[in-house]
Motif scaffolding. Structure first.
Motif, short mmCIF file in Angstrom:
data_model
loop_
_atom_site.label_atom_id
_atom_site.label_comp_id
_atom_site.label_asym_id
_atom_site.label_seq_id
_atom_site.Cartn_x
_atom_site.Cartn_y
_atom_site.Cartn_z
N GLY A 81 0.72 -1.24 -0.08
CA GLY A 81 0.01 0.12 0.07
C GLY A 81 0.86 1.25 -0.02
N PRO A 82 0.19 2.30 0.47
CA PRO A 82 0.85 3.88 0.36
C PRO A 82 1.95 3.80 1.31
N ALA A 83 3.16 4.62 0.93
CA ALA A 83 3.99 5.16 1.98
C ALA A 83 3.72 5.83 2.96
N GLY A 84 4.45 5.67 4.06
CA GLY A 84 4.00 6.31 5.30
C GLY A 84 2.93 5.54 6.26
N HIS A 85 2.59 4.46 5.91
CA HIS A 85 1.75 3.75 6.86
C HIS A 85 2.51 2.70 7.66
N TRP A 86 2.33 2.15 8.82
CA TRP A 86 2.92 1.29 9.46
C TRP A 86 2.49 -0.33 9.20
N TYR A 87 3.62 -1.04 8.96
CA TYR A 87 3.36 -2.47 8.76
C TYR A 87 4.01 -3.13 9.93
N VAL A 88 3.18 -3.82 10.73
CA VAL A 88 3.61 -4.50 11.89
C VAL A 88 3.12 -5.88 11.80
N TYR A 89 4.06 -6.83 12.33
CA TYR A 89 3.84 -8.21 12.38
C TYR A 89 4.42 -8.86 13.32
N LEU A 90 3.93 -9.93 13.55
CA LEU A 90 4.39 -11.04 14.75
C LEU A 90 5.40 -11.76 14.26
N CYS A 91 6.76 -11.95 14.72
CA CYS A 91 7.84 -12.69 14.48
C CYS A 91 8.01 -13.75 15.47
N TYR A 92 8.52 -14.69 15.11
CA TYR A 92 8.83 -15.83 16.10
C TYR A 92 7.87 -16.10 17.06
N GLY A 93 6.48 -15.81 16.71
CA GLY A 93 5.41 -15.94 17.59
C GLY A 93 5.28 -15.15 18.82
N MET A 94 5.98 -14.23 19.04
CA MET A 94 6.06 -13.41 20.11
C MET A 94 6.61 -11.97 20.05
N HIS A 95 7.22 -11.68 18.93
CA HIS A 95 7.93 -10.32 18.97
C HIS A 95 7.15 -9.72 17.79
N TRP A 96 6.65 -8.11 18.01
CA TRP A 96 6.16 -7.51 17.14
C TRP A 96 7.31 -6.76 16.56
N MET A 97 7.13 -6.63 15.06
CA MET A 97 8.28 -5.96 14.17
C MET A 97 7.66 -4.75 13.65
N LEU A 98 8.18 -3.58 13.93
CA LEU A 98 7.56 -2.28 13.50
C LEU A 98 8.35 -1.63 12.27
N ASN A 99 7.64 -1.62 11.16
CA ASN A 99 8.25 -1.09 10.00
C ASN A 99 7.34 0.04 9.35
N ILE A 100 7.95 0.97 8.53
CA ILE A 100 7.27 1.85 7.79
C ILE A 100 7.21 1.62 6.32
N VAL A 101 6.12 1.76 5.77
CA VAL A 101 6.05 1.34 4.22
C VAL A 101 6.73 2.63 3.44
N THR A 102 7.46 2.04 2.56
CA THR A 102 8.06 3.10 1.48
C THR A 102 7.89 2.70 0.21
N GLY A 103 7.98 3.75 -0.76
CA GLY A 103 8.20 3.62 -2.14
C GLY A 103 6.81 3.65 -2.84
N PRO A 104 6.69 3.55 -3.95
CA PRO A 104 5.25 3.62 -4.48
C PRO A 104 4.26 2.56 -4.20
N VAL A 105 2.81 2.98 -4.47
CA VAL A 105 1.97 1.82 -4.09
C VAL A 105 2.22 0.78 -5.15
N GLY A 106 2.19 -0.47 -4.85
CA GLY A 106 2.11 -1.72 -5.40
C GLY A 106 3.65 -2.19 -5.29
N VAL A 107 4.60 -1.44 -4.67
CA VAL A 107 5.77 -2.00 -4.58
C VAL A 107 6.20 -2.39 -3.10
N PRO A 108 6.44 -3.65 -2.65
CA PRO A 108 6.48 -4.09 -1.34
C PRO A 108 7.62 -3.75 -0.70
N ALA A 109 7.83 -2.63 -0.31
CA ALA A 109 8.99 -1.99 0.37
C ALA A 109 8.89 -1.41 1.59
#
Length: 199
Positions: A81-109
């Motif tokens: 999706g659009p840049a500037g949105h938070w991408y948060v997912y659960l890793c190893y069943g217990m740790h939340w990872m905090l990411n910020i989306v970058t780049g153009p819509v349609g590019v998963p970065a």
DNA sequence: ACGATGATGAAC
DNA sequence: TTCATCATCGTA
């Protein structure tokens, strides 16, 4: 003094970094986020400011370490999706990872926030700041949730260490690329009191 | 060095 | 439905 909980140098100019800051290649965003504040809502309506000191870039569908490299799934849809949105997912069943989306819509970065202030380690910082999956998909470019803010602190390029990303050994040649960015906050100019310029 | 811990995605 | 995997961390 560690930078956590320090007010901005110019409170009246406090505003979130906008979509323009994130609609760029993830490696450029990862580098430029070093030395910015991560602004987090705190107790009793207060805000905490944590200096960003460690990031990793995930460049898009061609980057074999990036979740988006295997196509869009329910988990990683926010990355597309659009840049500037938070991408948060659960890793190893217990740790939340905090990411910020970058780049153009349609590019998963995205950029993984690995360390802020005293909180080093992507799972540790989310635990310390109370971040979880409920933030996934929310905008970082407005006040109300979490956002980034310019600090006025200059981070000299020579103080930025670049290394391979952590924990992506499965990604072949992509595991070797220097897409992790680290700065030691103790080497930065002393954080100032409100109203003063950084030295 | 290893186990915790559970969602995810692909295979069957 | 089962199974391997996983952008980690605390303890040993």
């Amino acid at each position: 003094m560690m930078p956590d909980m320090t007010p901005p140098a110019h409170p009246r100019h406090s505003r979130p970094l906008g979509a323009d800051s994130f609609a760029r290649p993830a490696d450029a965003v990862a580098r430029d986020l070093l030395g910015t504040w991560l602004v987090v809502p705190g107790p009793r309506g207060r805000q905490e400011r944590h200096l960003v000191c460690e990031t990793e870039a995930y460049l898009g569908g061609h980057d074999l370490a990036c979740h988006g490299s295997k196509g869009m799934t329910k988990r990683n849809a926010t990355m597309f999706g659009p840049a500037g949105h938070w991408y948060v997912y659960l890793c190893y069943g217990m740790h939340w990872m905090l990411n910020i989306v970058t780049g153009p819509v349609g590019v998963p970065a995205a950029v993984l926030i690995r360390g802020v202030g005293d909180h080093v380690g992507p799972g540790r910082l989310t635990k310390a700041l109370g971040i979880d999956g409920s933030l996934d998909g929310r905008a970082a470019t407005r006040k109300g949730g979490l956002w980034f803010e310019a600090s006025g602190i200059r981070v000299p390029p020579r103080l930025i260490e670049r290394t391979p990303r952590i924990g992506v050994g499965y990604a072949g040649a992509w595991a070797e690329k220097p897409l992790r960015f680290v700065v030691d906050p103790r080497r930065l100019p002393t954080i100032t009191q409100p109203g003063r310029e950084p030295s």
